[in-house]
Design an enzyme around this catalytic site. Structure first.
Site, PDB file in Angstrom:
ATOM      1  N   LEU A 127       3.496   0.558  -8.491  1.00  0.00           N
ATOM      2  CA  LEU A 127       3.152  -0.858  -8.518  1.00  0.00           C
ATOM      3  C   LEU A 127       3.244  -1.447  -7.122  1.00  0.00           C
ATOM      4  CD1 LEU A 127       5.987  -2.770  -8.453  1.00  0.00           C
ATOM      5  CD2 LEU A 127       6.180  -1.821 -10.736  1.00  0.00           C
ATOM      6  N   SER A 128       2.433  -2.469  -6.876  1.00  0.00           N
ATOM      7  CA  SER A 128       2.375  -3.146  -5.593  1.00  0.00           C
ATOM      8  C   SER A 128       1.960  -2.152  -4.509  1.00  0.00           C
ATOM      9  CB  SER A 128       3.721  -3.817  -5.295  1.00  0.00           C
ATOM     10  OG  SER A 128       3.628  -4.671  -4.185  1.00  0.00           O
ATOM     11  N   ASN A 129       2.732  -1.987  -3.449  1.00  0.00           N
ATOM     12  CA  ASN A 129       2.390  -0.976  -2.452  1.00  0.00           C
ATOM     13  C   ASN A 129       2.367   0.418  -3.063  1.00  0.00           C
ATOM     14  OD1 ASN A 129       2.194  -2.941  -0.521  1.00  0.00           O
ATOM     15  ND2 ASN A 129       3.956  -2.293   0.683  1.00  0.00           N
TER      16      ASN A 129
ATOM     17  N   GLY B 109       1.414   1.047  -6.093  1.00  0.00           N
ATOM     18  CA  GLY B 109       0.134   1.135  -6.770  1.00  0.00           C
ATOM     19  C   GLY B 109      -0.986   1.460  -5.809  1.00  0.00           C
TER      20      GLY B 109
ATOM     21  N   LEU C  71      -0.411  -0.482 -10.921  1.00  0.00           N
ATOM     22  CA  LEU C  71      -0.117  -1.873 -11.262  1.00  0.00           C
ATOM     23  C   LEU C  71      -0.162  -2.712  -9.998  1.00  0.00           C
ATOM     24  CD1 LEU C  71       1.150  -0.182 -13.633  1.00  0.00           C
ATOM     25  CD2 LEU C  71       2.849  -2.002 -13.838  1.00  0.00           C
TER      26      LEU C  71
END
Length: 583
Positions: free
Chosen positions: A243-245, A247, A268
């Site tokens: 998720l985020s970085n 992801g 995500l």
């Protein structure tokens, strides 16, 4: 493993009898509680540091509060005994290592061999994705391979020449291999952070980090179960998620996966960009510059955390006046300056509901803090030569050095986010004595994106190396993004990426979740939680669908706007509010 892979000998630890893989024995209640304590605060044991690192990683990503639904509507924290294998991995050509770790549960499913590979969110340490990858994979009998992708809180302090060993404890340079050990820093250079100061631009290698962690995971399974070796991508299902970085990292891995070792990818709220789209640094520095001035507009009157910590007279009004003085805004009156700043953000693609959650990142000074680290990484600066005159300094208690400094340092590996400021570390520099003291540094950071000159050219060239490549045809890719994500807006990241894949004839699945924003952990705050839904349960659901596709042969699900999702309101989250996509 690839012939180019270089791994130090792994440290192997067993985790049973009240110290498991998923929660270090804390269980859901312990994870949600107060930070675990060290018996000797200045010299915590490796086990104490691990427990606190796992706890802080869970709390930094998931809403574990009593109204958030974790453990009742989705997710669980069962006892998962097993072993951990961790080491420092080196990519060919890289100056610094990335930490990799594999968790192998005792009940690893040998009939349906499964390896989940993940990368930390943000610049977090090695357990940074445990709430997603560990929370989904370990209870199912999957092994989980983690990488910090060149980030983490293995901070190096040149004032006492100490860094972080493999077990999380601090040691002097030269006495043991360290997670990050920059050379030639003067004692007063400031705290050195791997993401910002490794000299590698680690973001360019996020995909390679993930794939190397996957290969390390297969090698660990060979070692854990020698009678059933070899474990390969042909006989072991490898699902990448983050998720985020993190992801963004697994999507980058999808594009870099020339060997075809990944069976599916679930991302995500990914920090991903393609050639021709806006990069995170581009819109983050725009937000750092303009959002403070826009916050006095009426649309932010009822927005949670939009104006937290403002001085008197209001700081957002001062930013508007300062931007006019620097020729960055033309309006004269404060209200008109706010409207002008807001109009420029909208013209850049920011949507009003996204700006409402982006306001919280502005109040937390997150845009500036993150942009400083990224600029240093792109320009490959060391701790003593960060752009804009910025530096990370040890923040002494009561303004003077003392024994408390050793206690603060000892907890960095467990508590640090990988991007200061944080406990015991301040972000200094980039300021002046004006009424808007942080503006000079923000202007420098923004002008590195939009301006001219050798440094600006170098930064933009570095950003280009982080663009995604197309994944192979037929690779199942599921992307889940909050419609109100104000840190990594879907309009700048997931949506252009999905369009690009579809234009190339690929068929990614895209779930856009109404009322979901970037930080599930913020939902523990009433004002935030009442207005939003968490994103993590949709990530778990997407992983379920990915597994059904690759392990059971079921068709991929359709895109979903999750139209019936709604904020939880004043009560606890309900299944009806989540409205998870059905099979």
């Amino acid at each position: 493993m690839s012939a180019n892979d270089t791994f130090d000998d792994p440290r192997v630890t067993a985790h049973r009898d009240g110290d498991d893989l998923l929660s270090a024995g804390l269980g859901l209640r312990g994870l949600a509680g107060a930070s675990t304590r060290f018996a000797q605060p200045g010299s915590p044991t490796p086990a104490e540091l691990r427990r606190r690192a796992i706890q802080s990683s869970w709390k930094g990503v998931a809403d574990l509060g009593p109204r958030g639904g974790f453990g009742s509507l989705y997710g669980s924290v069962p006892n998962v005994p097993g072993r951990e294998f961790t080491t420092f991995a080196n990519l060919p050509g890289a100056r610094a290592s990335h930490r990799v770790l594999v968790q192998v549960p005792d009940d690893f499913d040998r009939k349906k061999r499964c390896l989940v590979v993940t990368a930390s969110s943000g610049s977090r340490g090695i357990y940074g994705a445990i709430a997603l990858a560990g929370g989904w994979g370990l209870p199912r009998g999957c092994a989980v391979a983690y990488t910090d992708k060149g980030g983490g809180a293995g901070y190096f302090d040149p004032s006492d020449d100490t860094g972080v060993q493999l077990d999380g404890t601090r040691a002097r340079a030269g006495s043991a291999p360290l997670e990050f050990e920059p050379k030639g820093l003067a004692p007063d250079a400031g705290i050195a952070v791997k993401h910002a100061h490794s000299g590698d631009n680690p973001e360019a290698d996020w995909g390679r980090h993930v794939l190397q962690a996957a290969r390390f995971g297969l090698g660990v399974l060979d070692r854990a179960f020698p009678e059933e070796a070899p474990f390969t991508a042909q006989n072991t299902t490898i699902i990448a998620t983050g998720l985020s970085n993190g992801g963004g990292a697994v999507l980058r891995a999808a594009g870099d996966d020339k060997e075809g070792i990944l069976a599916a990818v679930v991302a995500l709220e990914p920090n991903i960009h393609i050639r021709g789209s806006r990069s995170f640094y581009d819109y983050a520095t725009e937000a750092a510059l303009l959002l403070p001035a826009a916050l006095s507009a009426r649309q932010f009157d009822d927005v949670p955390f939009a104006r937290v910590g403002a001085a008197s007279p209001p700081a957002w009004v001062l930013r508007g006046a300062a931007l006019r003085a620097h020729g960055r805004l033309s309006a004269v009156m404060p209200g008109a300056q706010a409207d002008e700043a807001l109009d420029r953000l909208r013209a850049g693609g920011w949507q009003d509901d996204v700006l409402a959650t982006a306001a919280s990142s502005t109040s937390l000074d997150l845009w500036r803090a993150v942009a400083v680290a990224y600029a240093s990484a792109y320009l490959k600066r060391d701790a003593a030569h960060m752009p804009g005159g910025f530096c990370y300094r040890l923040h002494h208690a009561a303004g003077m050095a003392g024994p408390i400094d050793a206690i603060v340092r000892a907890a960095w590996w467990a508590d640090g986010s990988g991007v200061p400021p944080g406990t015991g570390i301040s972000l200094d520099g980039g300021t002046d004595l004006s009424l808007d003291p942080t503006l000079p540094g923000v202007l420098t950071l923004h002008d590195l994106q939009t301006g001219h000159g050798a440094e600006a050219d170098q930064l933009r060239a570095a950003v280009k190396t982080t663009a995604a490549e197309l994944p192979r045809e037929g690779l199942p890719i599921l992307i889940v993004h909050g419609a109100q994500d104000g840190l990594i807006p879907a309009a700048f990241s997931s949506q252009p990426y999905v369009r690009w894949l579809r234009d190339a004839g690929l068929r990614p699945v895209f779930w856009k979740v109404p009322y979901a924003q970037h930080f599930d952990a913020f939902l523990a705050f009433t004002d935030f939680g009442d207005r939003h839904v968490p994103l993590l349960p949709y990530g778990y659901a997407a992983l379920d669908r990915a597994w059904a596709t690759v392990a059971e042969g079921r068709a991929l699900p359709e895109d979903a706007a999750v139209r019936d999702a709604r904020p939880r309101g004043a009560g606890p989250l309900t299944a009806r509010a989540l409205a998870l996509p059905q099979n």
